[in-house]
Write a protein that holds these residues in place. Structure first.
Motif, PDB file in Angstrom:
ATOM      1  N   UNK D 200       0.835  -1.212   0.000  1.00  0.00           N
ATOM      2  CA  UNK D 200       0.000   0.000   0.000  1.00  0.00           C
ATOM      3  C   UNK D 200       0.864   1.254   0.000  1.00  0.00           C
ATOM      4  N   UNK D 201       1.833   1.332   0.952  1.00  0.00           N
ATOM      5  CA  UNK D 201       2.546   2.599   1.155  1.00  0.00           C
ATOM      6  C   UNK D 201       3.994   2.524   0.710  1.00  0.00           C
ATOM      7  N   UNK D 202       4.341   1.508   0.030  1.00  0.00           N
ATOM      8  CA  UNK D 202       5.710   1.193  -0.444  1.00  0.00           C
ATOM      9  C   UNK D 202       6.773   1.740   0.484  1.00  0.00           C
ATOM     10  N   UNK D 203       6.596   1.478   1.783  1.00  0.00           N
ATOM     11  CA  UNK D 203       7.644   1.845   2.770  1.00  0.00           C
ATOM     12  C   UNK D 203       7.573   0.824   3.888  1.00  0.00           C
ATOM     13  N   UNK D 204       8.716   0.548   4.475  1.00  0.00           N
ATOM     14  CA  UNK D 204       8.720  -0.449   5.568  1.00  0.00           C
ATOM     15  C   UNK D 204       8.945   0.196   6.927  1.00  0.00           C
ATOM     16  N   UNK D 205       9.384   1.474   6.910  1.00  0.00           N
ATOM     17  CA  UNK D 205       9.691   2.067   8.215  1.00  0.00           C
ATOM     18  C   UNK D 205       8.403   2.376   8.967  1.00  0.00           C
ATOM     19  N   UNK D 206       8.340   2.024  10.231  1.00  0.00           N
ATOM     20  CA  UNK D 206       7.097   2.153  11.020  1.00  0.00           C
ATOM     21  C   UNK D 206       6.631   3.601  11.042  1.00  0.00           C
ATOM     22  N   UNK D 207       7.559   4.536  11.270  1.00  0.00           N
ATOM     23  CA  UNK D 207       7.137   5.942  11.355  1.00  0.00           C
ATOM     24  C   UNK D 207       6.626   6.420   9.998  1.00  0.00           C
ATOM     25  N   UNK D 208       7.311   5.980   8.943  1.00  0.00           N
ATOM     26  CA  UNK D 208       6.893   6.393   7.584  1.00  0.00           C
ATOM     27  C   UNK D 208       5.474   5.887   7.313  1.00  0.00           C
ATOM     28  N   UNK D 209       5.240   4.606   7.565  1.00  0.00           N
ATOM     29  CA  UNK D 209       3.916   4.018   7.280  1.00  0.00           C
ATOM     30  C   UNK D 209       2.871   4.728   8.144  1.00  0.00           C
ATOM     31  N   UNK D 210       3.251   4.992   9.411  1.00  0.00           N
ATOM     32  CA  UNK D 210       2.267   5.645  10.304  1.00  0.00           C
ATOM     33  C   UNK D 210       1.902   7.015   9.746  1.00  0.00           C
ATOM     34  N   UNK D 211       2.897   7.736   9.204  1.00  0.00           N
ATOM     35  CA  UNK D 211       2.562   9.099   8.731  1.00  0.00           C
ATOM     36  C   UNK D 211       1.702   9.025   7.483  1.00  0.00           C
ATOM     37  N   UNK D 212       1.825   7.945   6.683  1.00  0.00           N
ATOM     38  CA  UNK D 212       1.051   7.876   5.421  1.00  0.00           C
ATOM     39  C   UNK D 212      -0.254   7.119   5.576  1.00  0.00           C
ATOM     40  N   UNK D 213      -0.555   6.654   6.769  1.00  0.00           N
ATOM     41  CA  UNK D 213      -1.689   5.732   6.969  1.00  0.00           C
ATOM     42  C   UNK D 213      -3.012   6.429   6.626  1.00  0.00           C
ATOM     43  N   UNK D 214      -3.856   5.805   5.761  1.00  0.00           N
ATOM     44  CA  UNK D 214      -5.178   6.376   5.474  1.00  0.00           C
ATOM     45  C   UNK D 214      -6.308   5.478   5.963  1.00  0.00           C
TER      46      UNK D 214
END
Lengths: 119, 152, 339, 518
Positions: D200-214
């Protein structure tokens, strides 16, 4: 005045362990004062030190020790149906463990789909 | 008795007398007459006497009625398990002389052959007042002992 | 200078409270035995009888059984008495706030009520004789079964206080004493707190191990239960501990449910100097403690035979437990709907 | 020297890893050398975790980029705003968990010097022990979702191997087999969730995914997969069946360290609920999920423990019921996150739950070590065959009493401090919660009184000697911490637990510490 020590404060209460420990030691001293006034001696190695068993003699030390399996008879007896059900669930078979896991996951899926995200 | 030992015994018995805890070995006809002693008619608790349920808490062992060969073993063991300043009271004529079972094959005739008996209360069965008289004698004995010790 | 004063206060407090607990506890025990006798038509022992009992016990031999773990066997009565005395430090004694007020609340008292039972229980296990082990197990079952209604009652009252006075510390006993529970509950709340009072009285009977629930020292069944192997001065200390616990339980119930003072009533008739009103309140407190002890110990001892072990659990987890939950629901409805 | 300080997070994970694999070499040279080698490794890791806590308290969240140009360039200039490398984000909560894991493993390592003496393949034992430690520390400190899966696998396989260390006529092997299956099922379901998020967010870093979460429909699936898989690994009730088998059959020190291993998964569950989904998700639902897990774990765990006759299985069931307390505490914090009630009692409930994590690790570790000592001397773990050990195993009895009193929450010890915080904050959320919590703590007391009686009290049946010195030292370390936290709970709250609770609750700070590009 006694609150000067750093008391451990919770949302609706407080507790100071060191103060309690000091008070406990002092009251232990008080109890020891009363205790030390009593008689110390007793006849060692006589019939006196044998455990009271309504006059009978306990044959061996193994029999004098009440084993673990018949402890809390009262409590287990009162919750008899609850414990029967609990023992039945704990099967010890890995397939049941994974089955429980799948069951709980699907249940939580439904919960999250219904209320998982703030509307 | 050495002087100080008598003084210690006087003090111990003096305190024991005001709160005698009794372990009863009622196991035959001797005790039927004794129930009013415990109940409201004669009420022994007036003098601080109560019945406790095991010998380790007790001061006075009351043995009533005849003792068979099997039960005397238990009696001796219980007597030994009682903590010191202890008193033994034999109620009824059976423990004194064997009573009406004087010639039976399985009872013991004299209790004092097995354990030291301090007070005998004759009667078959003994009257409740006899028990109080026994306790009274114990109190009397202690008072005399105290006077003797305090005079020295 | 302040620390010296504080140190003196801390050292003196247990002695003051210990003296009160032991002396008044023994007097209460004497009165209790006298009233029980009178209720059974007997004359009953003199009021000084408990003191004679303890003096006699101190004179007897102190037997340590061969199977016993010596250090724990002797330490258990001392720890039990010390813990009972420390519990009194957190309870309000009559007009005076608790000596350690602000350092221990109701949950601490709830656990400090458990520590003496736990110490005697460990002593019973340490004695290593079958009777004392069975007695100690039963005491543990009694403690388990008492915990559920006791916790429910305390949490229900504390929850009520936290919803009325959010600023105050809901678990501290000074909140309980300063604003009595009966004045700020509606009709439903009144019934709820009434149920809680009855359950607390039943709990104090089992907490003291008195007749309907004395399965731990059942005289006839296991001849003395936990205390079978204790003799002489150990038994004397346990006797004193039992006396102190009567005062502890009665003071707790008095603080939770009847924190009223007599002096305001008299004050509006005749002007009272401070010392006089304090003594009146203190005597009124002693009378209340006697009343509670009479109801929980003497009445129950004369009226009820002993429960079976599993019936005790069924009673406390069943009837008393459901009663406290019903009381909790009543109090919650009282707060939200204000009936 | 300042350069070295920035590398501490990586060093904490790497030192046990490398020293573990070097142990068989040293073991071939000299037995004594291997023991010294292992203990120094554990001691250094412990010291580094303490230094890390100090650093996090003074300088805030420590971020370390694996293989980056400098230690904190989280977003390389040419990557278009995506943190590409594996980033270790160590905020107060991770440092706290790392300290807990390192302390218990240090005590367990010293303990197992004598308890595992003379067993075959001893050097492999220590390799797996250090591997397990690095797995736990990795799980606790990594900020990358997939990297967490890798450390989860390291930890699970190492502990499965250790559970089967003492074959015990095949029973331990069967327990290890069950543990391996459950861990791999949980880890793979977790990996499946990571795959969805990566898609979904083509990122694995927890903070990155959290910031992009929809919070799309797929994210709800991920929420379910993550929370239930990690709850199983943490050992909460509907999924707790593997815990008694695994802890019950592991050798002495390993069951103590397994407790902290499952606490690392508990950390992951909290990290997912707070930092990954945070306020976007309906915190009331996830909060009530944790609370209901907690209540079930508490009650079922302790009622099952009451009827056990095997000393280690009984303590395993208690590990489940104490995990229930942590879930309850933090669950109430999560349920009130973002509302006014959070500042009134939610934060304190979380503090109680997190304080209970370290308390539980200490006294549960101590209890498992004493159980290991009893088994070391008697050879059997069945309570019916024990008796009268207090007569000549004095120190073990005193340690057991301190452990039992603190797990039951008796005043002067540390169990009481954290349970008091939990009782007095969760009742404001719902009075039933703390009623059940108090009843469960008495049932815990009851079952440990049962163990105390049947194992230690009673007449002297066996003439056993006291356990050797190293085992006593291991137990003494944990006892000293129990008494320290028991008598001075304010210090623990102020330095260890308070910052951890604030760090966990504050999702924005976590995201900005990584995304903001320190």
């Amino acid at each position: 005045m006694v609150g000067a020590l750093n008391t451990y404060v919770t949302p609706s209460g407080f507790w100071n362990p060191i103060l309690w420990l000091i008070a406990f030691l002092i009251s232990l001293l008080l109890a020891y004062i009363i205790w030390s006034r009593g008689e110390k001696s007793y006849k060692k190695e006589t019939e006196q030190v044998k455990p009271f068993f309504a006059g009978n003699v306990i044959e061996s030390k193994e029999r004098a020790h009440v084993r673990a399996h018949n402890i809390y008879w009262g409590f287990v007896e009162a919750l008899r149906p609850y414990y029967m059900a609990l023992k039945r669930i704990h099967t010890g078979d890995v397939n049941d463990y994974v089955a429980w896991f799948i069951g709980v996951t699907s249940f939580m899926l439904i919960i999250y789909f219904l209320w998982g995200v703030k509307p | 008795m050495v002087e100080t030992e008598k003084k210690v015994m006087a003090r111990k018995l003096g305190r024991l007398v005001r709160a005698v805890w009794i372990f009863n070995w009622f196991n035959s006809c001797g005790c039927t007459e004794l129930l009013p002693v415990v109940s409201s008619r004669y009420d022994m608790e007036r003098f601080g006497l109560i019945i406790v349920d095991n010998p380790k808490h007790a001061d006075c062992l009351i043995i009533t009625g005849y003792q068979t060969i099997k039960s005397i073993k238990r009696v001796v063991r219980i007597y030994n398990q009682m903590p010191d300043p202890k008193v033994v009271m034999a109620l009824g004529s059976c423990p004194i002389t064997g009573g009406m079972y004087w010639d039976s094959y399985n009872t013991i005739k004299r209790l004092s052959d097995y354990i030291p008996v301090h007070m005998y209360v004759p009667g078959c069965p003994p009257r409740p007042e006899a028990v109080f008289q026994a306790v009274g004698l114990l109190v009397e004995h202690v008072r005399k002992l105290k006077e003797e010790v305090s005079r020295k | 200078m302040m620390y010296v004063l504080l140190a003196l206060y801390i050292i003196a407090a247990p002695f003051i409270v210990g003296a009160l607990g032991i002396l008044y506890g023994m007097v209460l025990k004497g009165i209790d035995r006298k009233l029980t006798a009178r209720m059974q038509g007997r004359v009953g022992p003199p009021l000084r009888q408990p003191f004679y009992d303890v003096l006699k016990l101190l004179e007897k031999e102190c037997i340590i059984p061969e199977n016993a773990v010596k250090w724990l066997f002797n330490a258990a009565p001392l720890i039990a008495l010390a813990a009972s005395i420390t519990t009194l430090l957190y309870l309000p004694i009559g007009p005076f706030p608790p000596l350690f007020s602000g350092n221990g609340d109701l949950i601490v008292i709830l656990y400090l009520l458990e520590v003496p039972c736990l110490a005697i229980l460990a002593g019973g296990f340490a004695a290593g004789s079958p009777y004392s082990t069975v007695g100690s197990q039963r005491e543990m079952v009694l403690m388990i079964s008492c915990e559920f209604p006791l916790a429910a009652a305390i949490i229900a009252l504390a929850w009520k206080y936290s919803s009325i006075y959010p600023g105050l510390k809901a678990f501290s006993l000074t909140t309980f004493v300063n604003n009595p529970i009966w004045n700020n509950v509606g009709v439903l709340g009144f019934i709820g707190v009434g149920i809680l009072l009855i359950v607390m009285l039943a709990l104090s009977t089992s907490g003291l191990g008195r007749l309907p629930f004395d399965i731990a020292e059942a005289g006839t069944e296991i001849s003395g239960g936990m205390l079978v192997e204790y003799t002489g001065r150990n038994l004397g200390i346990l006797y004193i501990n039992d006396a102190v616990r009567v005062v502890v339980f009665a003071t707790l119930i008095n603080a939770m449910f009847f924190p009223y003072k007599l002096s305001p009533l008299i004050a509006n008739y005749v002007a009272l100097p401070l010392a006089a009103s304090l003594t009146i309140d203190f005597l009124f407190y002693l009378f209340k403690v006697f009343l509670i002890a009479f109801v929980t110990v003497t009445l129950m001892r004369v009226a009820f035979p002993r429960y079976r072990v599993d019936d005790v659990v069924k009673f406390y987890w069943g009837i008393a437990g459901l009663a406290t939950l019903a009381a909790l629901i009543l109090i919650v409805m009282d707060t939200f709907f204000g009936w | 020297m300042t350069e070295f300080i920035h590398h501490i997070p990586a060093l904490i994970i790497v030192i046990p890893l490398l020293w573990g694999f070097a142990t068989p070499l040293i073991g071939r040279l000299s037995k004594k050398g291997m023991y010294a080698w292992v203990v120094t490794a554990l001691a250094i890791t412990e010291a580094l975790t303490i230094a890390q806590i100090y650093l996090v308290l003074t300088q805030g969240t420590q971020v370390y980029v694996m293989g980056g140009a400098t230690y904190n360039t989280t977003i390389p200039p040419d990557s278009g705003g995506i943190p590409v490398r594996i980033i270790l984000t160590v905020d107060a909560f991770s440092a706290f968990m790392a300290f807990t894991a390192a302390t218990v493993t240090l005590a367990g390592g010293i303990y197992s010097i004598t308890s595992e003496e003379g067993t075959s393949g001893e050097s492999m034992y220590y390799t797996l022990l250090l591997l397990m430690l690095s797995g736990m520390l990795g799980m606790v400190m990594t900020g990358d979702l997939f990297n967490f899966f890798v450390f989860l696998e390291i930890n699970s396989l190492a502990s499965a191997g250790l559970i089967a260390y003492r074959v015990g006529k095949g029973i331990s092997v069967e327990a290890a087999f069950k543990y391996a299956i459950i861990s791999s099922v949980g880890a793979l379901i977790y990996l499946f969730g990571v795959g969805i998020l990566y898609g979904e967010y083509d990122a694995l870093n927890l903070a990155m995914v959290a910031s992009r979460m929809q919070f799309t429909g797929l994210d709800k699936v991920v929420m379910a997969l993550f929370t239930v898989a990690l709850a199983m690994k943490a050992g909460s009730v509907p999924l707790h069946y593997w815990v008694p088998d695994a802890y019950g059959k592991a050798p002495g020190a390993i069951s103590a360290i397994l407790v902290t291993a499952s606490q690392a998964s508990l950390y992951a569950l909290f990290r997912v609920c707070f930092s990954l989904f945070g306020l976007g998700s309906n915190t009331l639902t996830t909060g009530w999920f944790l609370i209901s897990l907690g209540l079930l774990s508490m009650f079922v765990g302790v009622t099952m423990a009451l009827i056990q006759t095997d000393i280690k299985r009984l303590m395993a069931y208690h590990a489940i019921s104490q995990t229930g307390y942590m879930l309850l505490g933090v669950g109430v914090g999560l349920a009130t996150l973002g509302t006014a009630a959070f500042s009134q009692y939610g934060l304190q409930a979380m503090e109680g739950g997190i304080f209970h994590i370290i308390n539980h690790a200490m006294y549960k570790g101590l209890l498992f070590l004493t159980a290991g000592a009893v088994i070391y001397r008697l050879g059997t773990s069945d309570l019916n065959k024990m008796g009268g050990l207090a007569h000549n195993m004095k120190y073990t009895t005193v340690f057991f009493m301190i452990g039992a009193l603190s797990i039951a929450g008796i005043p002067p010890f540390n169990g009481f401090a954290s349970k008091l915080m939990i009782y007095e904050s969760t009742y404001l959320f719902n009075p039933i919660l703390s009623i059940i919590a108090i009843v469960v703590s008495v049932l815990t007391l009851a079952s440990f009184v049962k163990v105390f009686h049947s194992a230690f009290m009673g007449p002297k049946l066996y003439d056993v000697k006291e356990v050797p010195k190293a085992m006593l030292v291991g137990m003494a370390i944990l006892t000293s911490l129990i008494i320290l936290f028991g008598l001075f709970p304010n210090i623990a709250i102020q330095y260890l637990v308070g910052p951890a609770a604030k760090a966990l609750a504050n999702q924005a700070a976590y995201i900005s510490s990584v995304m903001g590009g320190a």
